[in-house]
Design a protein around this motif. Sequence first.
Motif, short mmCIF file in Angstrom:
data_model
loop_
_atom_site.label_atom_id
_atom_site.label_comp_id
_atom_site.label_asym_id
_atom_site.label_seq_id
_atom_site.Cartn_x
_atom_site.Cartn_y
_atom_site.Cartn_z
N UNK A 222 40.26 37.94 36.50
CA UNK A 222 40.77 38.03 37.85
C UNK A 222 40.85 38.93 38.29
N UNK A 223 39.63 39.13 39.56
CA UNK A 223 38.86 40.06 40.17
C UNK A 223 39.80 40.24 40.74
N UNK A 224 40.37 42.47 41.26
CA UNK A 224 39.93 42.62 42.71
C UNK A 224 40.37 44.01 42.77
N UNK A 225 40.73 44.18 44.14
CA UNK A 225 39.89 45.36 44.72
C UNK A 225 40.88 47.34 44.41
N UNK A 226 40.23 47.10 42.85
CA UNK A 226 40.89 48.28 42.11
C UNK A 226 39.62 48.93 41.44
N UNK B 117 40.42 51.17 35.18
CA UNK B 117 40.30 50.64 34.00
C UNK B 117 40.72 49.06 34.05
N UNK B 118 40.21 48.27 34.36
CA UNK B 118 40.83 46.93 34.06
C UNK B 118 41.53 46.38 32.73
N UNK B 119 42.49 45.54 33.02
CA UNK B 119 43.26 45.23 31.52
C UNK B 119 43.59 43.88 31.63
N UNK B 120 43.26 43.46 30.24
CA UNK B 120 44.16 41.99 29.64
C UNK B 120 45.18 41.69 29.69
N UNK B 121 45.38 40.49 30.31
CA UNK B 121 46.58 40.13 30.53
C UNK B 121 46.71 38.66 28.98
N UNK C 116 33.22 46.42 40.31
CA UNK C 116 32.47 47.19 39.80
C UNK C 116 31.87 47.07 38.15
N UNK C 117 33.15 46.55 37.50
CA UNK C 117 33.83 46.42 36.37
C UNK C 117 33.35 45.16 35.78
N UNK C 118 33.98 44.23 36.41
CA UNK C 118 33.28 42.78 36.44
C UNK C 118 31.25 42.89 36.69
N UNK C 119 30.92 43.19 37.69
CA UNK C 119 29.67 42.85 38.27
C UNK C 119 28.79 43.68 36.66
#
Length: 392
Positions: A362-366, A369-373, A383-386
């Motif tokens: 789930x890509x959002x304008x944050x 650091x990402x987190x799992x659901x 940035x982290x997605x790419x």
Amino acid sequence: MQRYIERSKAGEIQKSLQNNPVTALVGPRQCGKSTLVRHILQNNKDALFLDLELPSDMRKLADAELFLGEHTRQLICIDEVQLRPDLFPLLRALIDKDRHPGRFLILGSASRDLIRQGGETLAGRIHYIELTPFTWSELQNDKSDKNRDFKKHWWRGGFPPAFLAPEDSQSDTWRRDMIQDYLSRDIPSLGFTMPIPVMSRFWKMIAHYHGCIFNASKIGQSMDISHNTVRKYLDILEQTFMVRVLPPLEINLKKRLVKSPRIYLRDSGLLHTILEIDSMTELYGHPVFGASWEGWCIEQIIASLPLWQPFFYRTSSGEEIDLVLVRGKRRLAFEIKASLTPHLSRGFADTVKALKPERAWIVCPMTDTGYPISSGARVLGIKECLKELGAI
């Protein structure tokens, strides 16, 4: 003078020149094709560059067989080759007579399908490479400026003159001029005859449908033109890299699936200018805000994995995934939300389970650091997605 920014396709072009008689670099006008090629060839003193928009260079090809035949040992680069589609049969004959890698590098502002004769007569002799405007990944890798804000790229779009303009107002002026040039010069140069006001209105209509399911009949009724004319106009915008037509994923899940494509303007900056959105602040309150973020992310993700085929998934009951990349039996799923606290539908986990992707995001304008659901997907910023896609 604007500085040079390294392009991700440079290595592929150089490799193709070493292996193929003809390399074709295609992409929208002003995306940086000529700049990239001149940078690659700056140390090749024998390379010959022809710009077919210059009358002097066009005259050199008045007797193309004679001119090209006198430069058989040089790399010949022909810019805006779509202006002379009759060259392709001659290129085939010259290549078959003396076949070696790196004979021709051709640049075009139309797709391989629109430059029809290229695909038909140079099969087995030509390698096509598509160049987009600046991607976010390319700008992130630019060593001269490490503090780039993705929102600037999202707002202005990736066309080099628009992105690198000193001020937002200059960027917007360039985009307005580009739109006018495209309508008044580029489309007629490809052999299409249509009223400029009608095509301008159609382009704006498509901008309002950005991120929506394409309905030719509905658009035709709004503009008082036939659905066949709507499809013709859309095809022109797609083949000149202005619009992305995202097809639906068709798989047997025993569910009724949407079969019409989604449409997006490929450059977010052009989208904002066509819709007359004057600032990023205004964009935040505009109805297209979420679709704008979605379209921008889709272009960045697709560009990062060019060998994967892009689709979207949607059932007739409304279950959907914004982007599904497919390569063979592998799938990657992306849901794109313009919110720092993305709200997912109750059926999202079931949809992911049914699709069985290798990974889901789930890509959002944050920027954190990402987190799992619980669905197995990961919420993260672009940035982290790419970065994660770069490891695939």
